[in-house]
Design a protein around this motif. Sequence first.
Motif, short mmCIF file in Angstrom:
data_model
loop_
_atom_site.label_atom_id
_atom_site.label_comp_id
_atom_site.label_asym_id
_atom_site.label_seq_id
_atom_site.Cartn_x
_atom_site.Cartn_y
_atom_site.Cartn_z
N GLU A 101 0.84 -1.21 0.00
CA GLU A 101 0.00 0.00 0.00
C GLU A 101 0.87 1.25 0.00
N ILE A 102 1.92 1.21 0.83
CA ILE A 102 2.80 2.37 0.95
C ILE A 102 3.52 2.61 -0.39
N ALA A 103 3.92 1.51 -1.04
CA ALA A 103 4.56 1.62 -2.36
C ALA A 103 3.59 2.25 -3.35
N ALA A 104 2.30 1.89 -3.22
CA ALA A 104 1.30 2.46 -4.12
C ALA A 104 1.19 3.97 -3.91
N PHE A 105 1.25 4.41 -2.64
CA PHE A 105 1.24 5.85 -2.35
C PHE A 105 2.44 6.51 -3.02
N ALA A 106 3.61 5.83 -2.94
CA ALA A 106 4.84 6.38 -3.50
C ALA A 106 4.71 6.54 -5.01
N VAL A 107 4.16 5.52 -5.66
CA VAL A 107 3.99 5.59 -7.12
C VAL A 107 3.06 6.73 -7.48
N ARG A 108 1.97 6.87 -6.69
CA ARG A 108 1.03 7.96 -6.96
C ARG A 108 1.72 9.31 -6.79
N GLY A 109 2.59 9.40 -5.79
CA GLY A 109 3.33 10.64 -5.56
C GLY A 109 4.22 10.99 -6.73
N LEU A 110 4.85 9.96 -7.31
CA LEU A 110 5.77 10.20 -8.44
C LEU A 110 5.02 10.57 -9.70
N THR A 111 3.91 9.89 -9.95
CA THR A 111 3.19 10.14 -11.20
C THR A 111 2.44 11.47 -11.14
N ALA A 112 2.25 12.00 -9.90
CA ALA A 112 1.57 13.28 -9.78
C ALA A 112 2.39 14.40 -10.41
N ASN A 113 3.71 14.24 -10.44
CA ASN A 113 4.55 15.26 -11.07
C ASN A 113 5.55 14.59 -12.01
N LYS A 114 5.03 14.26 -13.19
CA LYS A 114 5.81 13.43 -14.12
C LYS A 114 7.05 14.15 -14.63
N MET A 115 6.91 15.44 -14.89
CA MET A 115 8.02 16.22 -15.44
C MET A 115 9.21 16.19 -14.48
N ARG A 116 8.92 16.47 -13.22
CA ARG A 116 9.98 16.53 -12.23
C ARG A 116 10.61 15.14 -12.02
N SER A 117 9.76 14.13 -11.92
CA SER A 117 10.28 12.77 -11.76
C SER A 117 11.15 12.40 -12.94
N GLY A 118 10.69 12.80 -14.14
CA GLY A 118 11.44 12.47 -15.36
C GLY A 118 12.82 13.09 -15.36
N LEU A 119 12.90 14.34 -14.97
CA LEU A 119 14.19 15.03 -14.99
C LEU A 119 15.15 14.44 -13.96
N THR A 120 14.61 14.08 -12.80
CA THR A 120 15.47 13.47 -11.78
C THR A 120 15.99 12.14 -12.28
N THR A 121 15.08 11.37 -12.88
CA THR A 121 15.47 10.09 -13.46
C THR A 121 16.58 10.26 -14.48
N LEU A 122 16.46 11.34 -15.27
CA LEU A 122 17.45 11.61 -16.30
C LEU A 122 18.84 11.79 -15.69
N GLY A 123 18.90 12.47 -14.54
CA GLY A 123 20.18 12.66 -13.86
C GLY A 123 20.84 11.34 -13.53
N ILE A 124 20.07 10.43 -12.97
CA ILE A 124 20.61 9.12 -12.62
C ILE A 124 20.95 8.33 -13.88
N LEU A 125 20.07 8.46 -14.87
CA LEU A 125 20.30 7.76 -16.15
C LEU A 125 21.67 8.12 -16.71
N ILE A 126 21.94 9.42 -16.77
CA ILE A 126 23.21 9.86 -17.33
C ILE A 126 24.37 9.33 -16.51
N GLY A 127 24.23 9.39 -15.18
CA GLY A 127 25.29 8.90 -14.31
C GLY A 127 25.58 7.43 -14.55
N VAL A 128 24.54 6.61 -14.51
CA VAL A 128 24.73 5.17 -14.66
C VAL A 128 25.25 4.83 -16.05
N ALA A 129 24.65 5.46 -17.07
CA ALA A 129 25.07 5.17 -18.44
C ALA A 129 26.54 5.54 -18.63
N SER A 130 26.96 6.68 -18.06
CA SER A 130 28.35 7.08 -18.29
C SER A 130 29.32 6.18 -17.54
#
Lengths: 396, 226
Positions: free
Chosen positions: A5-34
């Motif tokens: 249930e708590i994980a479901a709240f977390a997912v809802r929290g992330l999808t509520a602001n997709k743009m921001r979540s996306g950009l943060t994800t991008l930061g990690i993406l670049i780090g891991v990929a590099s």
Amino acid sequence: MRIFEIAAFAVRGLTANKMRSGLTTLGILIGVASVILLIAVGNGASSAVQQSIAGLGTNILTISPQRAQPGTTAKPLTTADAAALVGQDSPAVKYASPVVSAQATAGYGDTTHDIGQFIGSDPRYFDTTNSAVAQGNLFSDNDVQQARKVVVIGATVAAQLFPGLDPVGKSVLVNNIPFTVVGVLAAKGSSGLQDADDLAVAPLTTTQNALTGYGGLTQIVVQARSADALPDAQAQVTTILNGRHKTTGTADYRILSQDQLLTARTATTETFTVLLASVAAISLLVGGIGITNIMLVTVTERIREIGIRKAVGAPRSSILGQFLIEATLLSLFGGALGVAAGVVGSRFTIAGIQPVLVPSSVLLAFAVSALIGLFFGSYPASRAAKLRPIEALRHE
Amino acid sequence: MSPVIEVRDLRKTYGSGDTAVHALRGLDLTVQKGEYIAIMGASGSGKSTLLNILGCLDVPSGGEYLLDGIDTGEFDEEQLSLLRNRKIGFVFQSFNLVPRTTALANVELPLVYAGVRRAQRRERALAALDLVGLRDRTHHRPNELSGGQQQRVAIARALVTSPAIVLADEPTGNLDTDSSREVLGILDRLNATGRTVVLITHEDEVAAHAMRTVRVVDGRVAGVLV
């Protein structure tokens, strides 16, 4: 049940602001990929170096001059030294090729090219370095004796100076001295740090005449009769050279075998890999700080929501869990995309190097990205969890 | 019958030294099971502070608070969250629904933290929404509901765990007359079915619904009107 249930709240929290979540994800993406990609590049470079050294053959010794001890004068390596290494006293030695190298600029018509390595040696040099001729011929002993101005060029030099032309028989100006191209070597490919095809080989005598003068040799390349004879050859060479140089104490030359050369070069490329990996690790760290930043903003923005949850009885642990899961999901998602980007990216040749994926680096980068979420998310999450319900509710 | 709420010499001070504000100065209050009490007082009298402490949203600086016979003074934050979840239903003036979340999910929220299974949770949340007359609004988000509807969702959320007391902090303060009447009607019905209700108001008409009115002046109970 509850964690789900708590994980479901977390997912809802992330999808509520997709743009921001996306950009943060991008930061990690670049780090891991590099991380994955740069380690693969470093690894690719070192395996290319290993291959090119292995291509030399296992029965080679390289003798190079070394600075003398203080108080003594170093004798240069000479052609006479090289000649003395083949004879009755050294049954294990097959050939000894004297080598000089020079900086040279070659020109043909309006085109000029700085040759990576201009080498003067004898025809055995081609044998010991496993160089095959692709067009024309190699030069002969006779060319060396007569100091004829002939040159055999590598594939890169041929491509730079004679695009679309047959170089054999053409005359090139090397440092303004005309040389006749007699042959083109078969391409060996890049060894990562340097292009093995960016070279030209001319007779030793010609090179000394025209370019380097009659100083010491850069190297003597010794070929033993077999790989097994290598230790004998090394001992014999040492005895002869010590005699000729009247060596007491530390020698003024040094002998490197294939193995030692490999070790030295591998150490260099390992340094290179570590350097690349640390740059990549920094970008991963920056991505992690990005997560902290976003989570802090998220927590601040949702203080009222946290207050509501606490007012209806959410324990500290579930608030902590919700925000930690949010941060971890961000970084795991970014990590997974980063692994994909890194793996895809490593299929392309980068700066002349074919990257070679290191499976452990993929695993490591992914694991680190997951930990980054936990680590950098824990501060904002614990801040959220510690809020008193009434303070959180009053927050505007 | 033991009282649901028993408050002895309750004190609450904000800040310290010269700037200290004494919101509660030794307040005593007892609420029996099944009572319906209105707390009235001027703004700054400490009535909201009292209700927040009764709701375990805030902790007193001194005095005793027994909820359902349990001394809350010895409880840590973890145990208080359990009390808020099981014993207390709180209704706020400003509704305080979780934004971007459906009415049903809002009502289910306390049950999630109570660890109630999904199917049972849904059933109880729907029953609570039914009770406040919003069965047909289950999948609306707070911004798609009127103020009165939002407050009814909030009441459904407060009573879904079958708490020992329902506390309401000016529940009709932000509502028009019609919505106020509906909300008060629901609270009357809750009390009629045996639930203890404590509400804050500054309107006499609202207070008239209660069995007795407690007047708070300067952090103390000034008088009880039956």
